[in-house]
Motif scaffolding. Structure first.
Motif, PDB file in Angstrom:
ATOM      1  N   CYS A 298      58.919  75.767 -17.316  1.00 15.53           N
ATOM      2  CA  CYS A 298      59.359  76.377 -18.561  1.00 15.53           C
ATOM      3  C   CYS A 298      60.584  75.658 -19.122  1.00 15.53           C
ATOM      4  N   VAL A 299      60.719  75.740 -20.443  1.00 11.45           N
ATOM      5  CA  VAL A 299      61.915  75.255 -21.118  1.00 11.45           C
ATOM      6  C   VAL A 299      62.965  76.349 -20.987  1.00 11.45           C
ATOM      7  N   VAL A 300      64.153  75.988 -20.481  1.00  7.10           N
ATOM      8  CA  VAL A 300      65.192  76.988 -20.233  1.00  7.10           C
ATOM      9  C   VAL A 300      66.445  76.795 -21.076  1.00  7.10           C
ATOM     10  N   GLY A 301      66.650  75.593 -21.625  1.00  4.78           N
ATOM     11  CA  GLY A 301      67.868  75.357 -22.381  1.00  4.78           C
ATOM     12  C   GLY A 301      67.774  74.124 -23.247  1.00  4.78           C
ATOM     13  N   VAL A 302      68.894  73.845 -23.932  1.00  2.00           N
ATOM     14  CA  VAL A 302      68.985  72.694 -24.827  1.00  2.00           C
ATOM     15  C   VAL A 302      70.228  71.895 -24.463  1.00  2.00           C
ATOM     16  N   ALA A 303      70.053  70.579 -24.383  1.00  2.00           N
ATOM     17  CA  ALA A 303      71.143  69.656 -24.077  1.00  2.00           C
ATOM     18  C   ALA A 303      71.316  68.685 -25.233  1.00  2.00           C
ATOM     19  N   LYS A 304      72.480  68.054 -25.256  1.00  2.00           N
ATOM     20  CA  LYS A 304      72.801  67.075 -26.292  1.00  2.00           C
ATOM     21  C   LYS A 304      73.138  65.740 -25.637  1.00  2.00           C
ATOM     22  N   VAL A 305      72.624  64.649 -26.196  1.00  2.00           N
ATOM     23  CA  VAL A 305      72.956  63.311 -25.715  1.00  2.00           C
ATOM     24  C   VAL A 305      74.376  62.986 -26.195  1.00  2.00           C
ATOM     25  N   VAL A 306      75.265  62.681 -25.230  1.00  2.00           N
ATOM     26  CA  VAL A 306      76.652  62.381 -25.587  1.00  2.00           C
ATOM     27  C   VAL A 306      77.042  60.938 -25.267  1.00  2.00           C
ATOM     28  N   ARG A 307      76.165  60.209 -24.608  1.00  2.00           N
ATOM     29  CA  ARG A 307      76.366  58.772 -24.384  1.00  2.00           C
ATOM     30  C   ARG A 307      75.004  58.110 -24.256  1.00  2.00           C
ATOM     31  N   GLU A 308      74.827  57.041 -24.980  1.00  2.00           N
ATOM     32  CA  GLU A 308      73.562  56.316 -24.953  1.00  2.00           C
ATOM     33  C   GLU A 308      73.407  55.550 -23.647  1.00  2.00           C
ATOM     34  N   HIS A 309      72.235  55.007 -23.432  1.00  2.00           N
ATOM     35  CA  HIS A 309      71.853  54.441 -22.139  1.00  2.00           C
ATOM     36  C   HIS A 309      72.819  53.370 -21.626  1.00  2.00           C
ATOM     37  N   TYR A 310      72.948  53.382 -20.306  1.00  2.00           N
ATOM     38  CA  TYR A 310      73.721  52.382 -19.577  1.00  2.00           C
ATOM     39  C   TYR A 310      73.124  52.283 -18.180  1.00  2.00           C
ATOM     40  N   PRO A 311      73.498  51.266 -17.383  1.00  2.00           N
ATOM     41  CA  PRO A 311      72.859  51.076 -16.074  1.00  2.00           C
ATOM     42  C   PRO A 311      72.995  52.304 -15.165  1.00  2.00           C
ATOM     43  N   ASP A 312      71.911  52.623 -14.478  1.00  2.00           N
ATOM     44  CA  ASP A 312      71.881  53.761 -13.556  1.00  2.00           C
ATOM     45  C   ASP A 312      72.792  53.473 -12.353  1.00  2.00           C
ATOM     46  N   PRO A 313      73.859  54.266 -12.181  1.00  2.00           N
ATOM     47  CA  PRO A 313      74.789  54.015 -11.080  1.00  2.00           C
ATOM     48  C   PRO A 313      74.247  54.376  -9.703  1.00  2.00           C
ATOM     49  N   THR A 314      73.054  54.980  -9.656  1.00  2.00           N
ATOM     50  CA  THR A 314      72.491  55.369  -8.362  1.00  2.00           C
ATOM     51  C   THR A 314      71.616  54.287  -7.751  1.00  2.00           C
ATOM     52  N   THR A 315      71.515  53.127  -8.426  1.00  2.00           N
ATOM     53  CA  THR A 315      70.688  52.033  -7.901  1.00  2.00           C
ATOM     54  C   THR A 315      71.313  50.689  -8.263  1.00  2.00           C
ATOM     55  N   ASP A 316      71.017  49.695  -7.450  1.00  2.00           N
ATOM     56  CA  ASP A 316      71.453  48.325  -7.743  1.00  2.00           C
ATOM     57  C   ASP A 316      70.436  47.590  -8.620  1.00  2.00           C
ATOM     58  N   ASP A 317      69.319  48.220  -8.873  1.00  4.51           N
ATOM     59  CA  ASP A 317      68.248  47.640  -9.678  1.00  4.51           C
ATOM     60  C   ASP A 317      68.593  47.826 -11.159  1.00  4.51           C
ATOM     61  N   ASP A 318      68.921  46.750 -11.848  1.00  2.00           N
ATOM     62  CA  ASP A 318      69.394  46.850 -13.231  1.00  2.00           C
ATOM     63  C   ASP A 318      68.305  47.162 -14.257  1.00  2.00           C
ATOM     64  N   ARG A 319      67.091  47.387 -13.798  1.00  2.00           N
ATOM     65  CA  ARG A 319      66.023  47.781 -14.731  1.00  2.00           C
ATOM     66  C   ARG A 319      66.163  49.231 -15.175  1.00  2.00           C
ATOM     67  N   TRP A 320      66.887  50.050 -14.433  1.00  2.00           N
ATOM     68  CA  TRP A 320      66.912  51.492 -14.679  1.00  2.00           C
ATOM     69  C   TRP A 320      68.200  51.900 -15.367  1.00  2.00           C
ATOM     70  N   VAL A 321      68.071  52.920 -16.235  1.00  2.00           N
ATOM     71  CA  VAL A 321      69.202  53.372 -17.041  1.00  2.00           C
ATOM     72  C   VAL A 321      69.381  54.881 -16.925  1.00  2.00           C
ATOM     73  N   VAL A 322      70.530  55.332 -17.395  1.00  2.00           N
ATOM     74  CA  VAL A 322      70.825  56.758 -17.524  1.00  2.00           C
ATOM     75  C   VAL A 322      71.376  57.007 -18.928  1.00  2.00           C
ATOM     76  N   VAL A 323      71.404  58.255 -19.325  1.00  2.00           N
ATOM     77  CA  VAL A 323      72.131  58.707 -20.509  1.00  2.00           C
ATOM     78  C   VAL A 323      73.005  59.869 -20.063  1.00  2.00           C
ATOM     79  N   ASP A 324      74.082  60.118 -20.789  1.00  2.00           N
ATOM     80  CA  ASP A 324      74.918  61.280 -20.505  1.00  2.00           C
ATOM     81  C   ASP A 324      74.522  62.428 -21.418  1.00  2.00           C
ATOM     82  N   LEU A 325      74.471  63.607 -20.826  1.00  3.25           N
ATOM     83  CA  LEU A 325      74.072  64.822 -21.544  1.00  3.25           C
ATOM     84  C   LEU A 325      75.094  65.922 -21.320  1.00  3.25           C
TER      85      LEU A 325
END
Length: 135
Positions: free
Chosen positions: A57-84
């Motif tokens: 189920c959909v439970v809430g609404v989030a807002k993107v507050v920073r656009e994509h940057y490298p995922d800090p949980t991996t050394d593989d630079d193919r993956w990204v994260v966004v801040d919400l």
């Protein structure tokens, strides 16, 4: 502005966990299509927060507050994260069953590709889900 749906297993990372943090990066995405969508996310975009697996189920609404940057949980630079950041919780969760049973949402990606963890949502779909989730 663009609209999205982001999925998380509530026993791993729930809406309440997200709210407690107040802001977080969306990590762990290892699907190329989902990554493509994350790269398209822009600051100010809105996202439906969806509890997958058991709740579905959909439970809430989030807002993107920073656009994509490298995922800090991996050394593989193919993956990204966004801040919400959490915006608000829905008064009533909107279930996958409700979404599937509403003909106005029949073209929604969630209905046709339910496994995709980050997916686009049309403005009309976003607004309709918000209206279904309000008292």
């Amino acid at each position: 502005m663009n609209y999205w749906l982001i999925k998380s297993e509530p026993n791993t990372y729930s809406w309440d966990d997200f709210v407690k943090l107040g802001r977080d990066h969306w990590d762990g995405v290892r699907n190329y299509a989902a990554r493509k969508h994350m790269r398209e996310m822009e600051e100010g975009d809105m996202a439906l927060f969806y509890h997958s697996v058991n709740d579905k189920c959909v439970v809430g609404v989030a807002k993107v507050v920073r656009e994509h940057y490298p995922d800090p949980t991996t050394d593989d630079d193919r993956w990204v994260v966004v801040d919400l950041m959490p915006e608000f919780k829905l008064d009533n969760p909107v279930t996958l069953e409700q979404i599937k049973n509403d003909s106005r949402l029949s073209e929604m990606v969630l209905v046709n590709n339910s496994r995709l963890s980050v997916q686009p949502v049309k403005r009309e779909e976003f607004d309709l889900i918000l209206s279904l989730g309000q008292k």
